[in-house]
Design a protein around this motif. Sequence first.
Motif, PDB file in Angstrom:
ATOM      1  N   SER A 242     -35.321  -1.168 -43.235  1.00  0.00           N
ATOM      2  CA  SER A 242     -35.808  -0.159 -42.298  1.00  0.00           C
ATOM      3  C   SER A 242     -35.875   1.205 -42.971  1.00  0.00           C
ATOM      4  CB  SER A 242     -34.908  -0.088 -41.068  1.00  0.00           C
ATOM      5  OG  SER A 242     -34.874  -1.326 -40.404  1.00  0.00           O
TER       6      SER A 242
ATOM      7  N   MET B 190     -22.680  -3.137 -25.387  1.00  0.00           N
ATOM      8  CA  MET B 190     -23.780  -3.354 -26.296  1.00  0.00           C
ATOM      9  C   MET B 190     -23.245  -4.051 -27.549  1.00  0.00           C
ATOM     10  SD  MET B 190     -26.444  -0.597 -27.818  1.00  0.00           S
ATOM     11  CE  MET B 190     -25.897  -0.150 -29.438  1.00  0.00           C
ATOM     12  N   THR B 191     -23.985  -5.024 -28.020  1.00  0.00           N
ATOM     13  CA  THR B 191     -23.604  -5.713 -29.246  1.00  0.00           C
ATOM     14  C   THR B 191     -24.745  -5.614 -30.250  1.00  0.00           C
ATOM     15  OG1 THR B 191     -24.459  -7.815 -28.442  1.00  0.00           O
ATOM     16  CG2 THR B 191     -22.136  -7.371 -28.020  1.00  0.00           C
ATOM     17  N   ILE B 192     -24.391  -5.680 -31.506  1.00  0.00           N
ATOM     18  CA  ILE B 192     -25.382  -5.641 -32.577  1.00  0.00           C
ATOM     19  C   ILE B 192     -25.606  -7.057 -33.075  1.00  0.00           C
ATOM     20  CG2 ILE B 192     -25.859  -4.848 -34.923  1.00  0.00           C
ATOM     21  CD1 ILE B 192     -24.243  -2.343 -34.280  1.00  0.00           C
ATOM     22  N   ASP B 193     -26.845  -7.462 -33.162  1.00  0.00           N
ATOM     23  CA  ASP B 193     -27.204  -8.762 -33.709  1.00  0.00           C
ATOM     24  C   ASP B 193     -27.197  -8.626 -35.232  1.00  0.00           C
ATOM     25  OD1 ASP B 193     -28.234 -11.180 -34.442  1.00  0.00           O
ATOM     26  OD2 ASP B 193     -30.113 -10.965 -33.345  1.00  0.00           O
ATOM     27  N   TRP B 194     -26.042  -8.884 -35.829  1.00  0.00           N
ATOM     28  CA  TRP B 194     -25.863  -8.652 -37.259  1.00  0.00           C
ATOM     29  C   TRP B 194     -26.788  -9.496 -38.129  1.00  0.00           C
ATOM     30  CZ3 TRP B 194     -23.648  -4.369 -38.559  1.00  0.00           C
ATOM     31  CH2 TRP B 194     -22.701  -3.789 -37.705  1.00  0.00           C
TER      32      TRP B 194
ATOM     33  N   HIS C 171     -29.885  -9.923 -37.614  1.00  0.00           N
ATOM     34  CA  HIS C 171     -31.186  -9.269 -37.666  1.00  0.00           C
ATOM     35  C   HIS C 171     -31.066  -7.760 -37.874  1.00  0.00           C
ATOM     36  CE1 HIS C 171     -32.014 -13.076 -35.530  1.00  0.00           C
ATOM     37  NE2 HIS C 171     -33.068 -13.054 -36.327  1.00  0.00           N
ATOM     38  N   PHE C 172     -29.899  -7.291 -38.278  1.00  0.00           N
ATOM     39  CA  PHE C 172     -29.656  -5.873 -38.547  1.00  0.00           C
ATOM     40  C   PHE C 172     -30.115  -5.582 -39.967  1.00  0.00           C
ATOM     41  CE2 PHE C 172     -26.548  -2.432 -39.702  1.00  0.00           C
ATOM     42  CZ  PHE C 172     -27.087  -1.458 -38.866  1.00  0.00           C
TER      43      PHE C 172
ATOM     44  N   PRO D  41     -30.746  -2.427 -42.000  1.00  0.00           N
ATOM     45  CA  PRO D  41     -30.827  -0.987 -42.251  1.00  0.00           C
ATOM     46  C   PRO D  41     -31.536  -0.627 -43.556  1.00  0.00           C
ATOM     47  CG  PRO D  41     -28.597  -1.774 -42.617  1.00  0.00           C
ATOM     48  CD  PRO D  41     -29.372  -2.911 -42.029  1.00  0.00           C
TER      49      PRO D  41
END
Length: 143
Positions: free
Chosen positions: A13, A1-5, A7-8, A10
Amino acid sequence: MTIDWAHFTPWSSLAGGALIGLAATLFILLSGRIAGISGVIGGLLRPGKGDVLWRVAFIAGLVIAPVLFQAAFEQPDIDVEASTLTLIAAGVLVGIGTRYGSGCTSGHGVCGLSRRSPRSLVATAAFMASGFLTVFVIRHLLG
């Protein structure tokens, strides 16, 4: 799994969650009512005396707020990878689940859990487990 930084998000949110919690808290404190969307809409189907105006205002706010936000800020491109028929079927299933569960995710998950309702804890666990299972089956078993 990778994080799309790219569009991250936090912080936004967290701010959104805090605003939802604050709005639900103020709503129950000021009106004595639960901010569960299915209950608000369901109450319009068989309204009590003097019970329509606040429900219509609540729903109008849910519709108008995103329109105003979209007018004020640039929005990302959204790509929904589902057919119209799939989206309609999903909406019908959510509606059926809402009736059987005596409430929706906003009513049980946001308002019920904050009031330490055992029924809401079970309902929210069922919502989450169903979502996890559905994603797993659709993405990993069915391809």
